[in-house]
Design a protein around this motif. Sequence first.
Motif, short mmCIF file in Angstrom:
data_model
loop_
_atom_site.label_atom_id
_atom_site.label_comp_id
_atom_site.label_asym_id
_atom_site.label_seq_id
_atom_site.Cartn_x
_atom_site.Cartn_y
_atom_site.Cartn_z
N GLU A 162 36.13 34.77 40.07
CA GLU A 162 35.08 33.99 39.44
C GLU A 162 34.10 34.93 38.75
N SER B 180 43.53 31.16 37.37
CA SER B 180 43.50 30.73 38.77
C SER B 180 44.32 29.48 39.01
N CYS C 83 41.17 33.01 43.51
CA CYS C 83 40.95 33.34 42.11
C CYS C 83 39.69 34.19 41.96
N LYS D 186 35.58 29.84 37.32
CA LYS D 186 36.86 30.39 37.76
C LYS D 186 37.64 30.92 36.56
N SER D 187 38.46 31.91 36.83
CA SER D 187 39.33 32.45 35.81
C SER D 187 40.33 31.40 35.37
N SER D 188 40.70 31.43 34.10
CA SER D 188 41.70 30.49 33.59
C SER D 188 43.07 30.78 34.20
#
Length: 68
Positions: A23, A13, A21, A9-11
Motif C-alpha cells: 500500500e 494486489s 499487498c 493498494k497496489s494494482s
Amino acid sequence: MTTALTWQKSSFSGGGTGDDCVELALPTTPPTSIHLRESDTPTTVLTTTPTALHALLTILKNGNGLPG
C-alpha cells in the motif's frame, strides 16, 4: 498536527480485501515523501522520497546492480 494518511493498494494486489499487498500513501501537498507498507503489517511503514523510490524502481525494473 499529524494528518491521517489515505492508503491505496497496489494494482498488482488483485483487489479485494486480502492482506497480501503493498500500500502507498502520499501526504496532502506537496508530496515530499512517500509512505509504503505491507497490508499484513500496517504498523511498519517505510518513508522515502519520490526521487529515491524512482531510483529503486528503475534499478529493479532494469535489473541493474542486483546480485546474481
